[in-house]
Write an enzyme that holds these catalytic residues in place. Sequence first.
Site, PDB file in Angstrom:
ATOM      1  N   ASP A 159      82.927  38.505 -35.391  1.00 43.05           N
ATOM      2  CA  ASP A 159      81.626  38.930 -34.455  1.00 43.05           C
ATOM      3  C   ASP A 159      82.138  38.215 -32.961  1.00 43.05           C
ATOM      4  O   ASP A 159      82.178  37.669 -32.786  1.00 43.05           O
ATOM      5  CB  ASP A 159      80.546  39.206 -34.860  1.00 43.05           C
ATOM      6  CG  ASP A 159      79.377  38.626 -34.163  1.00 43.05           C
ATOM      7  OD1 ASP A 159      78.851  39.993 -33.668  1.00 43.05           O
ATOM      8  OD2 ASP A 159      78.528  37.605 -33.353  1.00 43.05           O
ATOM      9  N   GLU A 166      85.473  42.405 -32.523  1.00 45.52           N
ATOM     10  CA  GLU A 166      84.330  43.160 -31.557  1.00 45.52           C
ATOM     11  C   GLU A 166      84.219  42.584 -29.895  1.00 45.52           C
ATOM     12  O   GLU A 166      84.140  41.812 -30.288  1.00 45.52           O
ATOM     13  CB  GLU A 166      83.199  42.790 -32.414  1.00 45.52           C
ATOM     14  CG  GLU A 166      81.733  43.174 -31.097  1.00 45.52           C
ATOM     15  CD  GLU A 166      80.488  42.682 -31.563  1.00 45.52           C
ATOM     16  OE1 GLU A 166      79.495  43.399 -31.166  1.00 45.52           O
ATOM     17  OE2 GLU A 166      80.677  41.338 -31.243  1.00 45.52           O
TER      18      GLU A 166
END
Length: 627
Positions: A310, A353
Amino acid sequence: MISHTNSLTQEKLLDFHEGRMIDAYRYFGSHIKGDETTFTVWAPDVTTVTVICTNIKDDIEERFPMATHPLDSTVWQISVPRMTMGYRYEYEIETLQKEKLRKVDPFARASEKRPQSRSIVQPESIYVWPDSVLANKRAPNPQHYEEPMAIYELHIGTWKRTKSGRFLTYRELAEEVIPYVKKQGFTHIEVMPITEHPLDESWGYQTTGYFSPTSRYGSGDDLKYFVQKCKENEIGIFLDWVPGHFCVDLHALALFNGTPLYEESRPERRMNPDWGTLNFDVRKGEVVSFLLSSSHYWLDEFKFDGFRMDALVNLLFVPNDPDRTHNKDGVAFLRTLTASLRHHHPEAVLIAEDAWHYPKVTGDIEEGGVGFHYKWNFGWMNDVQEYMKTPPAERSRVHGNINFSIFYHYEERFISTFSHDEFVHGQGSLLNKLPGTYEEKFHQLRLLLGFWVAHPGKKLLFMGQEFGHFDEWKFQPQLDWHLYDFKAHRQMALFTKELLTFYKGEKALFELDDKREGFQWLDADNSKQSVASFVRRGRSPENECIIICNFSDKHYPDFQVGVPSKGVYQQIFSTDFAHYGGNSEQQPVLVLAREAPFNNQSQSIEINLPAFTMSIWKKNWDRSEVE
């Protein structure tokens, strides 16, 4: 006191300080050894460290002053002469300024359920993995680039609850979500963060326990059971993991020794104002060892199949820098991380990401890349959703949103995502973003998911969108499963199931995902009719598929489209089939290509193309003419 000869040797300490240690959890934290419990913590530049243990049976605190390691004054240790399994514990750290701080163990392998936060002494796991799981973990899979991948993004706490409103445990989840995901046609589950975190509404992205599975859903062994059942059902499982930033709560890593220790030492890079989190200082070897060890821990101990990492934006780019300068320190750390994981876990899939498009995120490190296997395609996701939110009569002016992604698609290896971020904070669900009547919304949702599957790239869909969740996702008790009482939503679920089943059976839709020869536009620029048509190819000519997407509300009964060769073409899939809620019967439709050059092809066919429909055609090699 622990003897350094059977724990942290000079060599191990050097590895820890220089950022080479990948198993620091074996040396730091609490460990039961016979009738003793050892505690080890890294706490430089402090006066004293005391471990405070509490037996929950009598709730009485006992204090055990720690001593510095004989080879390293920054490491504090003690051996408590008893077996303290299940005890709660914290470290009391006295800073150089005489301030006393209570901190949870950074290497704790279990934690109390919020709102409590203390660490829990855990015994070594005796969970026995089946040989089949262990064998798969040792087998690298370099062919995943050419295999179908349809990922179900799952938030455990809000997927489903018990009748009383309680969270499902990991074991209960295994019995419910795995059959559901398998039936719906998904190949993988991506679990949103289950590292321990204090606030439910952070969705797990503000971590306090980098080695601790959240106690909301059960124990570490319960989690292993869930992972095992995924593997036994041939469902891959990825963990959403946060390597760049952490929670500001003062009981955890923040200001661990009274000063920035784990967090960035440079004030201008320290805080993320948008997220309210602190960035790791990945220039420090000890922090690198901490993060490397966390990543290896989840793969070694829990057998996850890989990570979605993330918020890499603050590792790839300098935090809080409006010029988006490349972050050399962060990129160097990510290369260290991916190289280590690829070396020790060649079977693991690494997904990035990156919303700001750092170059070569999925490139090989030896060629200047960062070393991930895939990255989320934010550009495609944003462009396509903006296009679909546009009223059909106005879509011709934004037609470029549909075709632009192919300009950059082959620069990286992408996953086409409809993730949780798109369905929160007033954005609406996929279904509710779409214009038109209730019925038209479902027609367009089928079209959108059809285009998602036909477009190059692996696939990810957030939970609930598969059956047309109407409301946006909130931290509510569970998804709106009552929508299955309505025919339109049952038909939507059936459509997603059959779409993904079709996807997994058509090699043209995944075999050459990252190869330019796997895709060719037939007509990228038909903005007047709001139609996009293209070819998807596999390695064999027989796999070739023709995809036609009608994004308009107009029905084109004699739509002409070019095809690569003469012969009979058969419609093999349509989003307009009646049992999905459309208007077309599911029966063989055959057309004969004629020598009428079109779309830069030598042949063409004329087809019936209903409004809001994606249809797929394939040459029928067994027929020479229409019967």
